[in-house]
Design an enzyme around this catalytic site. Structure first.
Site, PDB file in Angstrom:
ATOM      1  N   ASP A  27      51.992  -0.889 -88.198  1.00 51.75           N
ATOM      2  CA  ASP A  27      52.512  -2.261 -88.117  1.00 51.75           C
ATOM      3  C   ASP A  27      53.737  -2.440 -89.017  1.00 51.75           C
ATOM      4  O   ASP A  27      53.950  -1.681 -89.958  1.00 51.75           O
ATOM      5  CB  ASP A  27      51.451  -3.260 -88.608  1.00 51.75           C
ATOM      6  CG  ASP A  27      50.217  -3.288 -87.732  1.00 51.75           C
ATOM      7  OD1 ASP A  27      50.269  -2.811 -86.589  1.00 51.75           O
ATOM      8  OD2 ASP A  27      49.186  -3.819 -88.211  1.00 51.75           O
ATOM      9  N   TYR A  64      43.196   5.846 -93.715  1.00 57.24           N
ATOM     10  CA  TYR A  64      44.060   4.777 -94.212  1.00 57.24           C
ATOM     11  C   TYR A  64      43.588   4.355 -95.603  1.00 57.24           C
ATOM     12  O   TYR A  64      42.396   4.445 -95.926  1.00 57.24           O
ATOM     13  CB  TYR A  64      43.994   3.556 -93.294  1.00 57.24           C
ATOM     14  CG  TYR A  64      44.851   3.652 -92.058  1.00 57.24           C
ATOM     15  CD1 TYR A  64      46.175   3.241 -92.086  1.00 57.24           C
ATOM     16  CD2 TYR A  64      44.332   4.149 -90.864  1.00 57.24           C
ATOM     17  CE1 TYR A  64      46.965   3.327 -90.950  1.00 57.24           C
ATOM     18  CE2 TYR A  64      45.127   4.237 -89.724  1.00 57.24           C
ATOM     19  CZ  TYR A  64      46.443   3.812 -89.777  1.00 57.24           C
ATOM     20  OH  TYR A  64      47.234   3.891 -88.654  1.00 57.24           O
TER      21      TYR A  64
END
Lengths: 245, 245
Positions: free
Chosen positions: A53, A111
């Site tokens: 993103d 992540y």
């Protein structure tokens, strides 16, 4: 034709994410393709391991590209280091198997989400961690995380509109660690839907702040519908840490 | 009249240093005095523990100011947090003795210098550490640092022009530590001349790179004259860490 695998570190603050398709020049993919194309004289297309993103960072993003260039990997690394903007660094390049595909071959991804949990923001991490002065209950967050581990339908944890494709994913682990004044949430899974890590973290933060209970997580999963249970956590705290092949 | 002692963290990247006198509005002192003056309705003058150069950061800068305001310290902290720029945070305020003076009463100061010693810069520390790809010989740097410890005339290690004032200072310790991919040089002394920490670090870096030998340090000290033996290390790697009273 050579197939080259790159490991890339980037500070995503100024970019609209990895993928060129939608946002063009203000993407990491565009910046690197542009330099590689100048370097080789070819029209280089990079295959990334996935989208990130806008505002999200990467420690070890993996991508590959095909080229007929005969430059050595060290020459390529030096060229990229000189011509890429200072917030993108290609850390390594290696020749890899012709059939290697950075996205299709990825078995899992890790992540990391960084949280600064003090009364006042830390000026040095203000662009690289989410700050909250609400004291987080890490044990409740760990209980909530436990429920997300395993194979689940994560439709409640994505902003992807239902499109007939499976939203079943596997979360292998979620570790929540305290390191000096930073809390780190590490999430490993076989794949992630649009905004999924940020919504998982946003939901865990609600639990940490006492606005949700850990047992609410089960109900949210069961809804199979995104209803803003947990707000999407800020992009600046998120890092793609590693990709496993 | 109250005398208030503040502990301040700042990212110095955008500022011309602490001291207002010469650079006016683009200084940390100005920014804080401005907010304190609005908060109290008085013309607040801050006494800082010392100057910091343009671009230098602080973890725990100490300053004090006098006021007749009856606001609680928590109200003051919240007000400052709201109205200061995001790169300056007053971490704590406490009422202190009327005679406390942040500069005159400082017994010693600890500075930290951060070095990123890898082939390529780390994008996340690029504004907060000096990067060099020349492999540093830390043992030689430690030998050189050893020679600087104690009481010496540091005229060779300052850009202050000789002005009749003593340039004799005491260095209590210099620690050189490796922390993951960052090397930290911690310097503690009773006081520092203009640019002194950055010239010490710049000189140690020359030793680490093999351009000077540790035993050259003795000769440089003996010269009692600044002759660019060691270049001044970049400001972005330097932090005022603590002040001892």
């Amino acid at each position: 034709m050579r197939n080259l695998k790159m490991t890339i570190q980037y500070d995503g603050s100024k970019y609209k994410g990895w993928q060129k398709q939608k946002y063009g020049e203000s993407t990491i993919q565009y910046k690197i393709e542009n330099v590689l194309s100048k370097m080789t004289g070819e029209d280089i297309q990079i295959i990334g391991c996935g989208r990130t993103d806008a505002g999200v960072h990467a420690e070890n993003y993996i991508a590959n590209f095909h080229t007929n260039s005969e430059l050595t990997v060290n020459t390529m690394l030096d060229y990229l280091y000189e011509f890429l903007p200072e917030d993108i660094v290609v850390k390594s390049i290696e020749d890899t198997a012709e059939r290697f595909h950075a996205r299709y071959n990825a078995k899992s991804k890790t992540y990391l989400y960084r949280i600064n949990n003090n009364k006042f923001r830390n000026v040095f991490t203000r662009k690289y961690a989410y700050h909250t002065d609400e004291r987080l209950n890490l044990n409740e967050m760990r209980n909530a995380a436990e429920i997300l581990i395993g194979t689940h339908d994560f439709q409640s944890f994505t902003n992807l509109k239902p499109n007939g494709k499976s939203t079943i994913k596997i979360i292998n682990y979620i570790n929540i660690l305290e390191k000096e004044d930073i809390i780190e949430i590490e999430v490993n899974g076989d794949g992630f839907l649009l905004n999924m890590v940020r919504i998982i973290v946003g939901t865990l933060l609600e639990v940490g702040k006492g606005k949700l209970k850990s047992m609410d997580i089960e109900k949210i999963l069961d809804k199979r519908k995104r209803e803003e249970y947990g707000p999407i956590a800020q992009a600046k705290g998120l890092y793609l840490k590693n990709v496993q092949y």
